[in-house]
Design a protein around this motif. Structure first.
Motif, PDB file in Angstrom:
ATOM      1  N   VAL A  27       0.844  -1.204   0.000  1.00 43.81           N
ATOM      2  CA  VAL A  27       0.000   0.000   0.000  1.00 43.81           C
ATOM      3  C   VAL A  27       0.874   1.247   0.000  1.00 43.81           C
ATOM      4  O   VAL A  27       0.689   2.175  -0.795  1.00 43.81           O
ATOM      5  N   GLY A  28       1.858   1.252   0.889  1.00 45.59           N
ATOM      6  CA  GLY A  28       2.744   2.417   0.999  1.00 45.59           C
ATOM      7  C   GLY A  28       3.565   2.641  -0.253  1.00 45.59           C
ATOM      8  O   GLY A  28       3.731   3.776  -0.706  1.00 45.59           O
ATOM      9  N   ALA A  29       4.067   1.546  -0.838  1.00 46.15           N
ATOM     10  CA  ALA A  29       4.908   1.671  -2.033  1.00 46.15           C
ATOM     11  C   ALA A  29       4.108   2.216  -3.216  1.00 46.15           C
ATOM     12  O   ALA A  29       4.577   3.097  -3.944  1.00 46.15           O
ATOM     13  N   LEU A  30       2.907   1.720  -3.414  1.00 46.60           N
ATOM     14  CA  LEU A  30       2.088   2.192  -4.530  1.00 46.60           C
ATOM     15  C   LEU A  30       1.713   3.658  -4.364  1.00 46.60           C
ATOM     16  O   LEU A  30       1.783   4.440  -5.320  1.00 46.60           O
ATOM     17  N   ARG A  31       1.314   4.022  -3.174  1.00 43.10           N
ATOM     18  CA  ARG A  31       0.960   5.427  -2.939  1.00 43.10           C
ATOM     19  C   ARG A  31       2.179   6.323  -3.107  1.00 43.10           C
ATOM     20  O   ARG A  31       2.078   7.440  -3.618  1.00 43.10           O
ATOM     21  N   GLY A  32       3.341   5.811  -2.711  1.00 43.15           N
ATOM     22  CA  GLY A  32       4.564   6.589  -2.865  1.00 43.15           C
ATOM     23  C   GLY A  32       4.943   6.824  -4.310  1.00 43.15           C
ATOM     24  O   GLY A  32       5.644   7.787  -4.633  1.00 43.15           O
ATOM     25  N   GLU A  33       4.479   5.938  -5.208  1.00 44.90           N
ATOM     26  CA  GLU A  33       4.751   6.087  -6.644  1.00 44.90           C
ATOM     27  C   GLU A  33       3.636   6.852  -7.370  1.00 44.90           C
ATOM     28  O   GLU A  33       3.664   6.963  -8.587  1.00 44.90           O
ATOM     29  N   GLY A  34       2.667   7.337  -6.608  1.00 44.86           N
ATOM     30  CA  GLY A  34       1.606   8.144  -7.217  1.00 44.86           C
ATOM     31  C   GLY A  34       0.356   7.388  -7.601  1.00 44.86           C
ATOM     32  O   GLY A  34      -0.549   7.966  -8.222  1.00 44.86           O
ATOM     33  N   SER A  35       0.269   6.105  -7.269  1.00 41.89           N
ATOM     34  CA  SER A  35      -0.945   5.341  -7.557  1.00 41.89           C
ATOM     35  C   SER A  35      -2.013   5.649  -6.519  1.00 41.89           C
ATOM     36  O   SER A  35      -1.699   5.984  -5.370  1.00 41.89           O
ATOM     37  N   GLU A  36      -3.266   5.516  -6.921  1.00 41.07           N
ATOM     38  CA  GLU A  36      -4.385   5.686  -5.997  1.00 41.07           C
ATOM     39  C   GLU A  36      -4.781   4.325  -5.449  1.00 41.07           C
ATOM     40  O   GLU A  36      -5.058   3.406  -6.209  1.00 41.07           O
ATOM     41  N   VAL A  37      -4.793   4.202  -4.137  1.00 38.93           N
ATOM     42  CA  VAL A  37      -5.150   2.948  -3.479  1.00 38.93           C
ATOM     43  C   VAL A  37      -6.365   3.212  -2.595  1.00 38.93           C
ATOM     44  O   VAL A  37      -6.277   3.935  -1.609  1.00 38.93           O
TER      45      VAL A  37
ATOM     46  N   GLU B 236      -9.785   1.781  -0.338  1.00 37.73           N
ATOM     47  CA  GLU B 236     -10.247   0.654   0.458  1.00 37.73           C
ATOM     48  C   GLU B 236     -11.146  -0.239  -0.391  1.00 37.73           C
ATOM     49  O   GLU B 236     -11.941   0.239  -1.203  1.00 37.73           O
ATOM     50  N   GLY B 237     -11.013  -1.534  -0.205  1.00 36.24           N
ATOM     51  CA  GLY B 237     -11.843  -2.482  -0.936  1.00 36.24           C
ATOM     52  C   GLY B 237     -12.518  -3.436   0.022  1.00 36.24           C
ATOM     53  O   GLY B 237     -13.428  -3.059   0.764  1.00 36.24           O
ATOM     54  N   TYR B 238     -12.028  -4.669   0.056  1.00 37.44           N
ATOM     55  CA  TYR B 238     -12.589  -5.702   0.922  1.00 37.44           C
ATOM     56  C   TYR B 238     -11.430  -6.383   1.644  1.00 37.44           C
ATOM     57  O   TYR B 238     -10.666  -7.132   1.032  1.00 37.44           O
ATOM     58  N   GLY B 239     -11.281  -6.076   2.929  1.00 38.33           N
ATOM     59  CA  GLY B 239     -10.133  -6.591   3.658  1.00 38.33           C
ATOM     60  C   GLY B 239      -8.859  -6.015   3.080  1.00 38.33           C
ATOM     61  O   GLY B 239      -8.743  -4.808   2.867  1.00 38.33           O
ATOM     62  N   ASP B 240      -7.893  -6.885   2.785  1.00 36.23           N
ATOM     63  CA  ASP B 240      -6.644  -6.392   2.209  1.00 36.23           C
ATOM     64  C   ASP B 240      -6.600  -6.553   0.694  1.00 36.23           C
ATOM     65  O   ASP B 240      -5.538  -6.583   0.079  1.00 36.23           O
ATOM     66  N   VAL B 241      -7.783  -6.655   0.067  1.00 40.37           N
ATOM     67  CA  VAL B 241      -7.898  -6.564  -1.388  1.00 40.37           C
ATOM     68  C   VAL B 241      -8.392  -5.155  -1.710  1.00 40.37           C
ATOM     69  O   VAL B 241      -9.513  -4.785  -1.378  1.00 40.37           O
ATOM     70  N   TYR B 242      -7.522  -4.375  -2.354  1.00 44.34           N
ATOM     71  CA  TYR B 242      -7.773  -2.954  -2.569  1.00 44.34           C
ATOM     72  C   TYR B 242      -8.118  -2.674  -4.028  1.00 44.34           C
ATOM     73  O   TYR B 242      -7.694  -3.402  -4.928  1.00 44.34           O
ATOM     74  N   ARG B 243      -8.853  -1.577  -4.240  1.00 46.65           N
ATOM     75  CA  ARG B 243      -9.126  -1.065  -5.587  1.00 46.65           C
ATOM     76  C   ARG B 243      -8.021  -0.064  -5.915  1.00 46.65           C
ATOM     77  O   ARG B 243      -7.812   0.900  -5.170  1.00 46.65           O
ATOM     78  N   VAL B 244      -7.318  -0.271  -7.027  1.00 45.89           N
ATOM     79  CA  VAL B 244      -6.111   0.495  -7.318  1.00 45.89           C
ATOM     80  C   VAL B 244      -6.172   1.123  -8.709  1.00 45.89           C
ATOM     81  O   VAL B 244      -6.599   0.488  -9.675  1.00 45.89           O
ATOM     82  N   SER B 245      -5.744   2.382  -8.795  1.00 44.11           N
ATOM     83  CA  SER B 245      -5.519   3.047 -10.084  1.00 44.11           C
ATOM     84  C   SER B 245      -4.028   3.318 -10.184  1.00 44.11           C
ATOM     85  O   SER B 245      -3.485   4.138  -9.417  1.00 44.11           O
ATOM     86  N   LEU B 246      -3.358   2.635 -11.082  1.00 45.46           N
ATOM     87  CA  LEU B 246      -1.904   2.661 -11.145  1.00 45.46           C
ATOM     88  C   LEU B 246      -1.366   3.895 -11.858  1.00 45.46           C
ATOM     89  O   LEU B 246      -1.966   4.387 -12.810  1.00 45.46           O
ATOM     90  N   SER B 247      -0.206   4.350 -11.419  1.00 50.67           N
ATOM     91  CA  SER B 247       0.488   5.462 -12.080  1.00 50.67           C
ATOM     92  C   SER B 247       1.436   4.955 -13.152  1.00 50.67           C
ATOM     93  O   SER B 247       1.989   5.743 -13.920  1.00 50.67           O
ATOM     94  N   ARG B 248       1.632   3.641 -13.211  1.00 53.22           N
ATOM     95  CA  ARG B 248       2.556   3.006 -14.160  1.00 53.22           C
ATOM     96  C   ARG B 248       2.163   1.535 -14.296  1.00 53.22           C
ATOM     97  O   ARG B 248       1.362   1.040 -13.503  1.00 53.22           O
TER      98      ARG B 248
END
Length: 409
Positions: free
Chosen positions: A170-180, A182-194
């Motif tokens: 979670v931290g790494a993706l957000r640090g690269e500019g991706s949107e993370v 909340e989803g269901y438990g530790d399965v997240y909805r993600v919009s990637l920056s790359r």
């Protein structure tokens, strides 16, 4: 003045659509083409939108085009016209831009430019045709009742990217500019920056693509830490990886030996361990000891994944569903002895079909009195009860999975 070259995103989309019309699967073909093309982020997004949007609206687009084409029209020409019609009517791209772009693409080898020009200009509207065949629409109605219309409308929307993430991921993706989100438990909805494959989260083993409904099959087994689990018909091994991440001692078995190599590679990427075996599961493997926990995620029609794999609606038939139901019945009969006395069997399919889900369980329980339905733990995703199991609600990007939990006496 030299004419501008066609947008490379559209060319990628047409190559993929041509192969899908010939029987290939969109996700694998699109991944392959995007890796070859090295498109910029925006163009990659356009190619993806054109492929999946065209396939989701295929029945309406094809109904509009069919009267204007010969049966012998080749797949590449149909791909040009389908994508062009999708842009014209669904994306509402200006008509002159659509015609010019797709005529140029036709000149590049996809089809006769004159035909493409004439057909795209002649099309005036899309007919009011359902996105699904009548029989599949009836299956959806049977599965979801009053919510079936909302489910069907959601199938036309883009599929979100779901990732099972560790906190580091979670931290790494957000640090690269991706949107993370909340989803269901530790399965997240993600919009990637790359692209996912170049993210530090993926390369470090902190991210695994999986739909929340698919992860619910793993949760259905309950507590697995330190317990031996048989993952039967394990395929690419994603559920095996998720079980291992929860502390299970996993043996994953599949009839297709070719699937074991990528499964092992993915397990290594995630820094996890599991045993992978090859066996024909239509017969009880004599050298496989029974286990207290068994997951049979059986081969199925995939009708619960129509939003992510819209090409299924182009080629799935009632006959295919019936044949798969018979295969599932064979697998259940053969795998039942692999559940130790007092143990748990979870049966799952990514299908909304009654014959693959509740009817399958009714049939199995009638023939196996030593098994009985058992309560399911919290699966985190919304569900509706269906016979001896539940069906996950196929909305908001959640796939439709039938999941049943049985206890052996």
């Amino acid at each position: 003045m030299t004419a501008a070259s066609p947008n490379p995103a559209r060319e990628v989309a047409l190559r993929v659509l041509t192969r899908v019309l010939g029987g290939a699967y969109a996700s694998a073909e699109l991944d392959r083409e995007l890796k070859r093309a090295h498109l910029a982020g925006r163009d990659s997004g356009l190619a993806t939108q054109l492929v999946y949007g065209t396939l989701r609206h295929y029945r309406r687009l094809n109904a509009a085009l069919t009267p204007l084409l010969q049966e012998s029209t080749r797949d590449s020409t149909r791909a040009v016209l389908l994508a062009g019609a999708y842009e014209k009517f669904v994306l509402e791209t200006p008509v002159h831009a659509v015609v010019n772009e797709y005529v140029d693409l036709a000149r590049g080898g996809f089809g006769p430019p004159g035909l493409v020009n004439a057909v795209l200009r002649r099309l005036e509207r899309l007919p009011n045709v359902s996105a699904l065949p009548e029989w599949l629409e009836a299956e959806l109605q049977d599965a979801y009742g009053s919510q079936a219309r909302a489910v069907q409308e959601s199938l036309l929307e883009p599929q979100p990217l779901w990732l099972r993430l560790t906190p580091e991921g979670v931290g790494a993706l957000r640090g690269e500019g991706s949107e993370v989100e909340e989803g269901y438990g530790d399965v997240y909805r993600v919009s990637l920056s790359r692209p996912l494959g170049v993210t530090s989260a993926f390369k470090s083993g902190w991210a695994q693509p999986i739909n929340p409904a698919s992860f619910a099959c793993v949760l259905a087994l309950g507590e697995v830490e330190g317990v031996r689990v048989l993952d039967l018909a394990g395929g690419a091994g994603v559920k095996a990886a998720m079980l291992a991440s929860r502390g299970a001692q996993v043996t994953s078995v599949d009839a297709n030996e070719k699937k074991a190599r990528p499964a092992r590679q993915n397990m290594g990427r995630l820094h996890l361990k599991a045993e992978f075996l090859t066996a024909d599961l239509t017969r009880t493997p004599s050298d496989l000891a029974p286990a207290q926990l068994v997951l049979l995620d059986a081969p199925c029609s995939g009708s619960g994944t129509l939003r992510a794999h819209p090409e299924i609606a182009l080629r799935l038939t009632e006959q295919t569903v019936s044949e798969l139901a018979e295969l599932q019945a064979k697998l259940l009969r053969a795998c039942a002895p692999l559940v130790a006395p007092g143990g748990t069997l979870v049966y799952s399919v990514c299908s909304i079909s009654a014959s693959e889900g509740p009817a399958q369980m009714q049939r199995f329980l009638a023939d196996h009195p030593d098994f009985a339905p058992a309560p399911l733990p919290d699966l985190l995703v919304p569900v509706t009860e269906r016979g001896a199991g539940v069906l996950t609600m196929m909305q908001g990007g959640i796939d439709g999975f039938y999941i049943a939990r049985l206890q052996r006496r």
